[in-house]
Each structure stands twice: as C-alpha cells, then as structure tokens.
Design a protein around this motif. Structure first.
Motif, PDB file in Angstrom:
ATOM      1  N   ALA A  68      10.118  -5.204  -3.265  1.00  0.00           N
ATOM      2  CA  ALA A  68      10.931  -4.285  -2.484  1.00  0.00           C
ATOM      3  C   ALA A  68      10.525  -2.875  -2.874  1.00  0.00           C
ATOM      4  O   ALA A  68      10.500  -2.533  -4.062  1.00  0.00           O
ATOM      5  CB  ALA A  68      12.413  -4.497  -2.755  1.00  0.00           C
ATOM      6  N   TYR A  69      10.223  -2.064  -1.867  1.00  0.00           N
ATOM      7  CA  TYR A  69       9.879  -0.668  -2.108  1.00  0.00           C
ATOM      8  C   TYR A  69      10.964   0.217  -1.509  1.00  0.00           C
ATOM      9  O   TYR A  69      11.305   0.094  -0.341  1.00  0.00           O
ATOM     10  CB  TYR A  69       8.523  -0.329  -1.491  1.00  0.00           C
ATOM     11  CG  TYR A  69       8.127   1.120  -1.710  1.00  0.00           C
ATOM     12  CD1 TYR A  69       7.928   1.603  -3.004  1.00  0.00           C
ATOM     13  CD2 TYR A  69       7.983   1.994  -0.648  1.00  0.00           C
ATOM     14  CE1 TYR A  69       7.578   2.929  -3.218  1.00  0.00           C
ATOM     15  CE2 TYR A  69       7.638   3.320  -0.848  1.00  0.00           C
ATOM     16  CZ  TYR A  69       7.441   3.784  -2.136  1.00  0.00           C
ATOM     17  OH  TYR A  69       7.104   5.097  -2.353  1.00  0.00           O
ATOM     18  N   GLY A  70      11.538   1.140  -2.332  1.00  0.00           N
ATOM     19  CA  GLY A  70      12.630   1.998  -1.901  1.00  0.00           C
ATOM     20  C   GLY A  70      13.965   1.404  -2.316  1.00  0.00           C
ATOM     21  O   GLY A  70      14.008   0.391  -3.024  1.00  0.00           O
ATOM     22  N   PRO A  71      15.112   1.969  -1.869  1.00  0.00           N
ATOM     23  CA  PRO A  71      15.218   3.130  -0.988  1.00  0.00           C
ATOM     24  C   PRO A  71      15.018   4.457  -1.699  1.00  0.00           C
ATOM     25  O   PRO A  71      14.739   5.457  -1.075  1.00  0.00           O
ATOM     26  CB  PRO A  71      16.634   3.020  -0.429  1.00  0.00           C
ATOM     27  CG  PRO A  71      17.401   2.358  -1.533  1.00  0.00           C
ATOM     28  CD  PRO A  71      16.448   1.395  -2.169  1.00  0.00           C
ATOM     29  N   VAL A  72      15.189   4.474  -3.035  1.00  0.00           N
ATOM     30  CA  VAL A  72      14.913   5.698  -3.792  1.00  0.00           C
ATOM     31  C   VAL A  72      13.408   5.903  -3.825  1.00  0.00           C
ATOM     32  O   VAL A  72      12.655   4.951  -4.073  1.00  0.00           O
ATOM     33  CB  VAL A  72      15.474   5.580  -5.223  1.00  0.00           C
ATOM     34  CG1 VAL A  72      15.123   6.817  -6.041  1.00  0.00           C
ATOM     35  CG2 VAL A  72      16.979   5.366  -5.185  1.00  0.00           C
ATOM     36  N   PRO A  73      12.912   7.097  -3.578  1.00  0.00           N
ATOM     37  CA  PRO A  73      11.466   7.343  -3.608  1.00  0.00           C
ATOM     38  C   PRO A  73      10.838   6.866  -4.913  1.00  0.00           C
ATOM     39  O   PRO A  73      11.305   7.189  -6.001  1.00  0.00           O
ATOM     40  CB  PRO A  73      11.370   8.865  -3.460  1.00  0.00           C
ATOM     41  CG  PRO A  73      12.610   9.238  -2.711  1.00  0.00           C
ATOM     42  CD  PRO A  73      13.678   8.306  -3.204  1.00  0.00           C
ATOM     43  N   GLY A  74       9.775   6.054  -4.782  1.00  0.00           N
ATOM     44  CA  GLY A  74       9.068   5.546  -5.943  1.00  0.00           C
ATOM     45  C   GLY A  74       9.641   4.290  -6.551  1.00  0.00           C
ATOM     46  O   GLY A  74       9.021   3.688  -7.439  1.00  0.00           O
ATOM     47  N   ARG A  75      10.809   3.839  -6.071  1.00  0.00           N
ATOM     48  CA  ARG A  75      11.419   2.663  -6.675  1.00  0.00           C
ATOM     49  C   ARG A  75      10.685   1.410  -6.223  1.00  0.00           C
ATOM     50  O   ARG A  75      10.498   1.163  -5.025  1.00  0.00           O
ATOM     51  CB  ARG A  75      12.889   2.594  -6.289  1.00  0.00           C
ATOM     52  CG  ARG A  75      13.646   1.430  -6.966  1.00  0.00           C
ATOM     53  CD  ARG A  75      13.824   0.277  -6.017  1.00  0.00           C
ATOM     54  NE  ARG A  75      14.727  -0.742  -6.541  1.00  0.00           N
ATOM     55  CZ  ARG A  75      15.059  -1.842  -5.900  1.00  0.00           C
ATOM     56  NH1 ARG A  75      14.582  -2.062  -4.686  1.00  0.00           N
ATOM     57  NH2 ARG A  75      15.869  -2.733  -6.435  1.00  0.00           N
ATOM     58  N   VAL A 127       1.933  -4.854  -9.417  1.00  0.00           N
ATOM     59  CA  VAL A 127       2.174  -4.381  -8.050  1.00  0.00           C
ATOM     60  C   VAL A 127       0.981  -4.732  -7.165  1.00  0.00           C
ATOM     61  O   VAL A 127       1.146  -5.213  -6.027  1.00  0.00           O
ATOM     62  CB  VAL A 127       2.436  -2.864  -8.037  1.00  0.00           C
ATOM     63  CG1 VAL A 127       2.505  -2.344  -6.599  1.00  0.00           C
ATOM     64  CG2 VAL A 127       3.732  -2.543  -8.772  1.00  0.00           C
ATOM     65  N   ARG A 128      -0.225  -4.504  -7.658  1.00  0.00           N
ATOM     66  CA  ARG A 128      -1.411  -4.818  -6.869  1.00  0.00           C
ATOM     67  C   ARG A 128      -1.498  -6.310  -6.570  1.00  0.00           C
ATOM     68  O   ARG A 128      -1.849  -6.719  -5.454  1.00  0.00           O
ATOM     69  CB  ARG A 128      -2.672  -4.363  -7.613  1.00  0.00           C
ATOM     70  CG  ARG A 128      -2.870  -2.852  -7.662  1.00  0.00           C
ATOM     71  CD  ARG A 128      -4.125  -2.503  -8.446  1.00  0.00           C
ATOM     72  NE  ARG A 128      -4.421  -1.071  -8.386  1.00  0.00           N
ATOM     73  CZ  ARG A 128      -5.465  -0.502  -8.982  1.00  0.00           C
ATOM     74  NH1 ARG A 128      -6.313  -1.252  -9.683  1.00  0.00           N
ATOM     75  NH2 ARG A 128      -5.666   0.798  -8.876  1.00  0.00           N
ATOM     76  N   ASP A 129      -1.160  -7.118  -7.559  1.00  0.00           N
ATOM     77  CA  ASP A 129      -1.265  -8.566  -7.387  1.00  0.00           C
ATOM     78  C   ASP A 129      -0.286  -9.069  -6.327  1.00  0.00           C
ATOM     79  O   ASP A 129      -0.660  -9.835  -5.426  1.00  0.00           O
ATOM     80  CB  ASP A 129      -1.000  -9.261  -8.723  1.00  0.00           C
ATOM     81  CG  ASP A 129      -1.028 -10.771  -8.617  1.00  0.00           C
ATOM     82  OD1 ASP A 129      -1.950 -11.299  -7.962  1.00  0.00           O
ATOM     83  OD2 ASP A 129      -0.135 -11.434  -9.178  1.00  0.00           O
ATOM     84  N   VAL A 130       0.974  -8.645  -6.407  1.00  0.00           N
ATOM     85  CA  VAL A 130       1.992  -9.155  -5.498  1.00  0.00           C
ATOM     86  C   VAL A 130       1.838  -8.569  -4.101  1.00  0.00           C
ATOM     87  O   VAL A 130       1.935  -9.282  -3.096  1.00  0.00           O
ATOM     88  CB  VAL A 130       3.406  -8.871  -6.049  1.00  0.00           C
ATOM     89  CG1 VAL A 130       4.470  -9.216  -4.998  1.00  0.00           C
ATOM     90  CG2 VAL A 130       3.651  -9.679  -7.312  1.00  0.00           C
ATOM     91  N   THR A 131       1.599  -7.271  -4.003  1.00  0.00           N
ATOM     92  CA  THR A 131       1.569  -6.612  -2.695  1.00  0.00           C
ATOM     93  C   THR A 131       0.236  -6.747  -1.984  1.00  0.00           C
ATOM     94  O   THR A 131       0.168  -6.653  -0.749  1.00  0.00           O
ATOM     95  CB  THR A 131       1.897  -5.123  -2.835  1.00  0.00           C
ATOM     96  OG1 THR A 131       0.828  -4.456  -3.539  1.00  0.00           O
ATOM     97  CG2 THR A 131       3.206  -4.920  -3.580  1.00  0.00           C
ATOM     98  N   PHE A 157      10.494  -2.883  -6.970  1.00  0.00           N
ATOM     99  CA  PHE A 157      11.071  -4.086  -7.576  1.00  0.00           C
ATOM    100  C   PHE A 157      10.200  -5.235  -7.135  1.00  0.00           C
ATOM    101  O   PHE A 157       9.918  -5.386  -5.945  1.00  0.00           O
ATOM    102  CB  PHE A 157      12.506  -4.284  -7.076  1.00  0.00           C
ATOM    103  CG  PHE A 157      13.191  -5.519  -7.612  1.00  0.00           C
ATOM    104  CD1 PHE A 157      14.165  -5.406  -8.585  1.00  0.00           C
ATOM    105  CD2 PHE A 157      12.892  -6.790  -7.142  1.00  0.00           C
ATOM    106  CE1 PHE A 157      14.830  -6.533  -9.077  1.00  0.00           C
ATOM    107  CE2 PHE A 157      13.518  -7.919  -7.616  1.00  0.00           C
ATOM    108  CZ  PHE A 157      14.496  -7.790  -8.593  1.00  0.00           C
ATOM    109  N   LEU A 158       9.748  -6.057  -8.087  1.00  0.00           N
ATOM    110  CA  LEU A 158       8.892  -7.181  -7.685  1.00  0.00           C
ATOM    111  C   LEU A 158       9.066  -8.355  -8.630  1.00  0.00           C
ATOM    112  O   LEU A 158       9.465  -8.205  -9.783  1.00  0.00           O
ATOM    113  CB  LEU A 158       7.432  -6.750  -7.627  1.00  0.00           C
ATOM    114  CG  LEU A 158       6.752  -6.303  -8.920  1.00  0.00           C
ATOM    115  CD1 LEU A 158       6.057  -7.470  -9.618  1.00  0.00           C
ATOM    116  CD2 LEU A 158       5.737  -5.215  -8.634  1.00  0.00           C
ATOM    117  N   SER A 159       8.785  -9.530  -8.105  1.00  0.00           N
ATOM    118  CA  SER A 159       8.782 -10.759  -8.900  1.00  0.00           C
ATOM    119  C   SER A 159       7.547 -11.559  -8.522  1.00  0.00           C
ATOM    120  O   SER A 159       7.195 -11.654  -7.348  1.00  0.00           O
ATOM    121  CB  SER A 159      10.036 -11.596  -8.619  1.00  0.00           C
ATOM    122  OG  SER A 159      11.205 -10.931  -9.032  1.00  0.00           O
TER     123      SER A 159
END
Length: 504
Positions: free
Chosen positions: A230-237, A263-267, A239-241
């Motif tokens: 999940a990216y946002g809602p706060v700028p730069g936030r 982040v690179r792996d999941v997204t 969350f990933l699993s």
C-alpha cells in the motif's frame, strides 16, 4: 520501594486507556514504560468503530474528530475511504481493508440497522496511533495518572496479597499488575505463561520513505504474486508484506537497503529510496495467544496477551477492547464492590475475541499467497463477493468490532450481550453523554419511570427517557447486560445488577 494500588506496565494505547479507566473510578495507578518519550514510529493509521465508541463514551470523541481533520488535511485524494470521510456527515464509514481489498464505503447499505446504530463516530476513525496515544496521554494526565517513562521492567514477584515489579528505577509494589508491555512481554515470560500459536510465513515493513521517484507505485492496496503493498495516503508512506522469513536479527534497525530491496521485490518497480523518516518497522504474521490472561494478581492485555499480523488493523483495537473490559472490573475489585468471580470474566470474555482476531488475520495471509490458485480465489473474493453490498456490510461490521458478543445473562435475547453503539435519547442527548465518568448507565424508557435502583449512585447513572423502546442497562465498557421485554423486567434488572454491579 514505591507502592500504589495498580501498576500498568506499558504506555501504549492499551496501557494508557486502562490506566485512565482505573483513575476515572478513583484508583491510584502507576504506569511504567521503558521509553523516555512516546514512540514516534509509524504504526496503525486509524481506529475501528468499536474503538472510536470507547473514546466517545469517555468524552474523547471531539479530540478524535479533530485528529481526523488534521490527518485528512495532510493527505490528498486516496480511494473511497478518505473521500467518504472528507464528505463527512453521520453515515457509517469503514476505514481499512481485508487482505488488500479496500473497503468501499459507496457499497455499504446505510439502511442496515446493525450499521445505523454505530455511525455517530464516523468522523473520528482516521486517527493514527500516535494521535491515539497523545489523546489518551492527555486524558490520563487530567485524571492524575502517575506515568513514569524511562523505566524498564526487569522482573516480577507475585504473592497472594501483592505484586512487586523489579525495574531499572528500583522496585514498585501494588495490589495488582497489568502487563501491557507488548508482544515480547517481560512479565509474561517471567511468569512462564505459554504463548501458543503459529510461526510466521511472511515479513512486512512500514515506513515513511524518501523516494527519488515514486510515480510507478500505485496508490491504495495492490496485490502482486510476491506480496501486497500500500502506498499512501501520507506522502512517502509504504506498507508491504511478502512471503519471506524475517532476518535472524529481528531487532536490528531496518536499513534503507533492506527496505528498498523489499519494495522492489514486491512492487516490481525499480524505485530508489534515499532515506527513511523516523524509523521503519518490521513485522511478521506470527500469530500467538497467551494460554491464560490471568496469573493470580497479574493480568495480560494488548500485545502481551496476543500478537498477529497487522493486516486489517486489528491490533490497536483489540488492545483497547481488552483495556475497556478489564479496567472497570479491576477498579470494582480494588474498591471492594465487585461481585464474586467478576475478574475471571475478563479472560472468559476477551480470550475468545482474541482468538477470533488471530483467525481473521490468518485468513488474510492465506488470501495473499502468490500462487495461481490464490490469485483465482482473490478474483472471486474481491471481484465478485465483495462487490455485493450485503457482503461488504458483513465484512466491515466484523472488521469494525461492532459484532462482538458476550455471554452476560442466562437465556438472553438481543440486544443483551452486544455493544450498545449510538443510543439517541428523547432529551437530545446520547448514551455516550452519560458514560463519561465510567459508571453503568441505566436508561429507563418506561412511561412512568418504573424501574427502581437504590444505593448504587457511586457506580450507576440513572437516565429517565420515556420512549417506545426497550429500557437498557449498559456496563462501563458499553456492553448491554439487560433490556426490558415486558416480562419480569424488574426482577431481571435486579439480577443483572447483582451479577455485574454488585450488592447495594
């Protein structure tokens, strides 16, 4: 050695709310926390409806609503949850998701009577955990709670008459101790209470990161075969699993390199992270529950009693529910009016709720696995089932905590055993307005104010409200323990008062 009536170990939301409940009823309470300052780490981003109602019943809803306004002012357009919250009004709103499927407030059937009874707090849900702790900290300060920061719990000795806590600042003794000191609770370990459950399958991260270019990241929740983010809602936030075991040293700080690789792996997006604001968190789906919530004069609450994946945002809310349930019962015991066996109902009532939440999070993990069959299942769940308003209503009601039910009376029928929610009175006030001091509330809706209660003014607020609705007796934690039905009403009311509010 310092003495108080109750010691609470841990100044997170669970510990602070519990301390407030005790102080509200005149109990001397000392809170010990190992951190010198409140933890600034980004954690839960909102509370559910049941938690917002707890704040409402203590007069803290205006502070929560102000916190939500500040939060919404800091974010841009971000999916139906934020947009619905910005529209305001007194509709039932849901903040959160199930296994990455964001709750769609536009699909919620507002005519559903179950949801309609719990919409007064809709403007106080978007409250980040740091704000919850700030609100509760100020509440405790107003009530005179003795909060000691920078005090690390190192051990505990318990007898039949008292509990002594060994700390870095010396020994503290009290009649009772509540361990709200987190998932790695020192107190739980020292007492040898078994922590049963399942090992982790996945590792997650949450942080506010500095990205060189985040344009490739999709806002909201996104599932990939390697995990969910999940990216946002706060700028730069972010969350990933992802389905990978945690590093051997789980206590090591999350580095920029570790976060960027995850982040690179999941997204699948080759983002570059140049820094982390504050401190990133690392978590797993380790799901465990204490075999017992009570050990003599010691109680476990919050993460000390149960840990699980943060998916679905249940941890903060589950802990607040523990605190609300235990607080008034422990205060009643300290003050000497608790009915026999009252403290034992904390475990019998809250442990099944905790077990259900663990299963709720395990189910979400199962829906996140990256194999082809799980992808097909997600297509059916998210693309078909959760597009049906009735299904959306049910899942948000479960997530919101408003369907919790307790066995509080023999042969009880609805609404006895359920959470009271928003009860509007003919005077223009609401049930919550009469619950700020933590007493029971009796709403007498008979035309002649026929229900008699005497000798309980110190623990019960009587409200005459003639109306064509059942009269209600509501516990301090918002649970309905009696409702008039037209048959033996005074007798059943007396029995409920004796069972929960003690002798006159």
């Amino acid at each position: 050695m310092e003495r108080t009536e109750v010691i609470v170990a841990g100044a997170g939301p669970t510990g602070l709310f519990l301390a407030g409940e005790l102080a509200l009823r005149g109990v001397a309470v000392t809170v010990l926390d190992r951190l010198a300052e409140p933890d600034p780490t980004i954690k839960a981003g909102s509370v559910n409806v049941a938690s917002a109602e707890l704040l409402d019943r203590r007069g803290l809803l205006p502070a929560a609503e102000a916190a939500q306004r500040r939060f919404l002012a800091s974010v841009g357009k971000f999916g139906p949850t934020v947009e619905a919250a910005k529209r305001g009004g007194r509709r039932f709103l849901a903040a959160g998701h199930f296994a990455g499927f964001l709750f769609d407030n536009d699909l919620i059937d507002q005519s559903d009577p179950v949801l309609a009874a719990h919409r007064a707090v809709s403007n106080g849900l978007g409250v980040p955990q740091q704000e919850v702790e700030r609100i509760l900290g100020e509440h405790c300060a107003t009530l005179g709670v003795d909060l000691r920061r920078g005090v690390e719990v190192q051990g505990v000795r318990a007898t039949d008459e008292s509990v002594t806590v060994e700390t870095s600042a010396g020994e503290f003794t009290a009649g009772w101790l509540v361990a709200a000191d987190g998932g790695r609770s020192v107190i739980r370990k020292r007492l040898g209470i078994e922590f049963d459950g399942t090992d982790p399958e996945m590792t997650g991260y949450q942080a506010i990161a500095d990205f060189e270019d985040a344009s490739g990241l999709r806002p909201g929740w996104t599932w990939t075969p390697r995990g969910v983010y999940a990216y946002g809602p706060v700028p730069g936030r972010i969350f990933l699993s992802r389905f990978r075991q945690p590093p051997e040293d789980r206590d090591a700080p999350v580095s920029v390199e570790e976060l960027q690789e995850a982040v690179r792996d999941v997204t699948g997006v080759p983002v570059a992270i140049t820094g982390i604001q504050g401190r990133a968190t690392r978590f797993t789906d380790n799901a465990r529950q204490a075999r017992h919530y009570r050990h003599g004069r010691v109680f476990l609450a919050g993460d000390a009693a149960h840990v699980h994946s943060p998916l679905g945002g249940q941890g903060l809310n589950l802990g607040l529910g523990d605190a609300a349930n235990l607080g008034w019962k422990l205060a009643a015991t300290v003050q000497g009016w608790a009915p026999a066996g009252l403290l034992d109902t904390y475990e019998t009532e809250r442990r099944p709720i905790g077990a259900a939440v663990l299963d709720w999070t395990r189910a979400q993990v199962a829906l996140l696995r990256g194999d082809e069959r799980t992808e097909q299942l997600r297509t059916i769940v998210g693309g078909e089932l959760l597009r049906v308003p009735a299904a959306m209503n049910r899942i948000v009601a479960l997530s919101s905590g408003i369907l919790q039910h307790y066995d509080v009376a023999d042969d009880a029928t609805a609404p006895v055993g359920s959470i009271a929610g928003d009860v509007e009175l003919t005077s223009g006030t609401r049930l919550a307005d009469h619950a700020h001091d933590g007493r029971f509330v009796l709403i007498d809706r008979s035309p002649d104010s026929r229900f008699t209660v005497s000798g309980l003014d110190d623990r019960l607020a009587y409200v005459a409200d003639p109306a064509d609705e059942p009269s209600l007796l509501v516990r301090p934690d918002g649970v309905i323990v009696w409702a008039s039905s037209g048959c033996d009403d005074q007798k059943l009311l007396d029995a409920a008062l004796a069972r929960w509010a003690g002798a006159k």
